[in-house]
Scaffold this motif. Structure first.
Motif, short mmCIF file in Angstrom:
data_model
loop_
_atom_site.label_atom_id
_atom_site.label_comp_id
_atom_site.label_asym_id
_atom_site.label_seq_id
_atom_site.Cartn_x
_atom_site.Cartn_y
_atom_site.Cartn_z
N PRO A 1 33.24 -5.83 -76.04
CA PRO A 1 34.25 -6.42 -76.95
C PRO A 1 33.96 -7.85 -77.35
CG PRO A 1 35.32 -5.19 -75.18
CD PRO A 1 33.88 -5.29 -74.82
N GLN A 2 33.57 -8.71 -76.39
CA GLN A 2 33.38 -10.12 -76.72
C GLN A 2 32.18 -10.35 -77.63
OE1 GLN A 2 32.65 -11.01 -72.33
NE2 GLN A 2 31.18 -12.45 -73.21
N TYR A 3 31.11 -9.58 -77.43
CA TYR A 3 29.94 -9.75 -78.28
C TYR A 3 30.13 -9.13 -79.66
CZ TYR A 3 27.31 -11.78 -74.47
OH TYR A 3 26.88 -12.63 -73.47
N LEU A 4 30.85 -8.05 -79.71
CA LEU A 4 31.17 -7.46 -81.01
C LEU A 4 32.05 -8.40 -81.82
CD1 LEU A 4 30.97 -5.01 -82.87
CD2 LEU A 4 33.02 -4.10 -81.75
N GLU A 5 33.01 -9.02 -81.17
CA GLU A 5 33.89 -9.99 -81.83
C GLU A 5 33.09 -11.17 -82.37
OE1 GLU A 5 37.43 -11.39 -83.31
OE2 GLU A 5 37.09 -9.47 -82.32
N LYS A 6 32.07 -11.56 -81.65
CA LYS A 6 31.27 -12.72 -82.01
C LYS A 6 30.41 -12.48 -83.26
CE LYS A 6 27.72 -15.81 -80.05
NZ LYS A 6 26.89 -16.09 -78.85
N PHE A 7 29.89 -11.27 -83.41
CA PHE A 7 28.89 -11.03 -84.46
C PHE A 7 29.34 -10.09 -85.58
CE2 PHE A 7 26.22 -12.07 -80.70
CZ PHE A 7 25.57 -13.17 -81.21
N LEU B 1 23.15 -5.33 -86.34
CA LEU B 1 23.58 -5.25 -84.94
C LEU B 1 23.11 -3.95 -84.31
CD1 LEU B 1 27.29 -6.48 -85.27
CD2 LEU B 1 25.19 -7.84 -85.17
N LEU B 2 22.50 -4.05 -83.13
CA LEU B 2 22.15 -2.88 -82.33
C LEU B 2 23.23 -2.71 -81.26
CD1 LEU B 2 18.30 -3.38 -81.80
CD2 LEU B 2 19.37 -1.51 -83.04
N VAL B 3 24.01 -1.64 -81.36
CA VAL B 3 25.11 -1.42 -80.42
C VAL B 3 25.00 -0.01 -79.85
CG1 VAL B 3 26.60 -2.98 -81.74
CG2 VAL B 3 26.73 -0.52 -82.14
N GLY B 4 25.75 0.22 -78.76
CA GLY B 4 25.74 1.53 -78.12
C GLY B 4 26.08 1.40 -76.65
N LEU C 1 23.01 -6.18 -78.78
CA LEU C 1 24.23 -6.49 -78.04
C LEU C 1 24.30 -5.71 -76.74
CD1 LEU C 1 26.93 -6.54 -80.88
CD2 LEU C 1 25.34 -8.31 -80.17
N PRO C 2 24.86 -6.30 -75.67
CA PRO C 2 24.99 -5.60 -74.38
C PRO C 2 25.83 -4.33 -74.54
CG PRO C 2 25.44 -7.95 -74.12
CD PRO C 2 25.37 -7.68 -75.59
N GLY C 3 25.48 -3.31 -73.76
CA GLY C 3 26.18 -2.04 -73.87
C GLY C 3 27.24 -1.79 -72.82
N HIS C 4 27.32 -2.67 -71.83
CA HIS C 4 28.33 -2.47 -70.78
C HIS C 4 29.73 -2.61 -71.36
CE1 HIS C 4 30.54 -2.94 -67.01
NE2 HIS C 4 29.49 -2.38 -66.42
N ASP C 5 30.63 -1.71 -70.93
CA ASP C 5 31.96 -1.69 -71.56
C ASP C 5 32.78 -2.95 -71.31
OD1 ASP C 5 32.35 -1.25 -68.89
OD2 ASP C 5 33.42 0.64 -69.10
#
Length: 285
Positions: A141-147, A83-86, A133-137
């Motif tokens: 949460p929803q994309y982090l929960e998904k993956f 996952l690419l997050v930030g 993953l999208p970085g907008h606050d």
């Protein structure tokens, strides 16, 4: 065909163990409805309501135990995603493009996830699903929960050029990640990619790590105090690091690496990206 299973008819005064035979595969059997085996089994209609027993316990060890073990081992979630997050504009999407094709790409703020197969640069030729993953606050949460349950590694991308302005927001997002119950249980590798090192004012990976540890330590105190004031106890939350000691990333249950990189590269759009350290870490997953 004689089944290796037999039942005791408890209505029989002599309590005999009576073998049953059953040809064909119709309906289900209470002993193997979830674990089909290549033997004939008793249909539900052939089993008395009072119950049945295995003829010998060794049959369970020889036949059913391996099937049980195989089921539980193969039913585990496969952690094959990176996952690419930030935060927004940290450079996640450009890194995503560089890792996949090596090419520079003009990007814009993502509003949904993007995924593709990434082949690690190693002799094993391991392949992972790289997910941006999208970085907008409001979307994180929803994309982090998904993956998150599929994550083998999390690449946390930091904008090194404006880190001083965003240190609080970066630390808060990282705190949410590291106290998530699923992530704590699966312990994916955490790679903190200090991006945009081509910018003159970019902070080093070492400085970013030190400032994040300090900020995370403050967050840990304030979050714990807030929980205690709400319900009188902080026991229901995951404690980050070791109690009684200042927070350090080395205290976490997962492997953590800080590295410097640049999706743009020192030579700009026409040159190569400076992502060798990131590629090397991904090759070791």
């Amino acid at each position: 065909m004689l089944s290796f299973l037999s039942y005791t008819n408890f209505n029989d005064p002599q309590g005999k163990i009576v073998p049953h035979s059953y040809k064909g595969w119709k309906g289900s059997c209470t002993c193997c409805w979830y674990f089909p085996v290549a033997v004939s089994c008793l249909p539900l209609s052939a089993i008395p309501r009072t119950g049945f027993v295995l003829e010998q316990s060794r049959l369970f060890k020889l036949f059913l135990l391996p099937v049980f073990l195989r089921y539980f081992l193969t039913s585990k979630t496969v952690h094959s995603a990176v996952l690419l997050v930030g935060l927004c504009d940290a450079g996640k999407t450009l890194l995503f493009s560089r890792l996949l094709s090596g090419k520079f790409k003009q990007t814009q703020t993502s509003i949904t996830d993007s995924s593709a197969q990434y082949k690690a640069k190693n002799d094993r030729g391991a392949t992972w699903t790289l997910i941006d993953l999208p970085g907008h606050d409001s979307l994180r949460p929803q994309y982090l929960e998904k993956f998150k349950s599929a994550a083998r590694a999390i690449v946390f991308v930091v904008d090194s050029a404006i880190f001083q302005k965003e240190v609080r927001d970066v630390a808060e997002f990282l705190y949410v990640l590291l106290t998530d119950t699923v992530i704590c249980r699966n312990t994916p590798t955490l790679l903190v990619a200090c991006n945009k090192q081509d910018v003159t004012m970019a902070k080093s990976a070492k400085l970013i790590q030190q400032q994040l540890e300090k900020e995370m330590n403050t967050l840990r105190v304030t979050r714990s105090a807030a929980l205690s004031s709400q319900d009188g106890s902080a026991g229901g939350s995951l404690y980050l690091g070791k109690k009684g000691k200042d927070f350090q990333f080395s205290q976490l249950p997962m492997k953590v690496e800080f590295m410097e990189c640049s999706g743009r590269g020192s030579k700009g759009e026409e040159g190569d990206a400076d992502i060798q350290s990131l590629e090397s870490s991904l090759a070791q997953l």
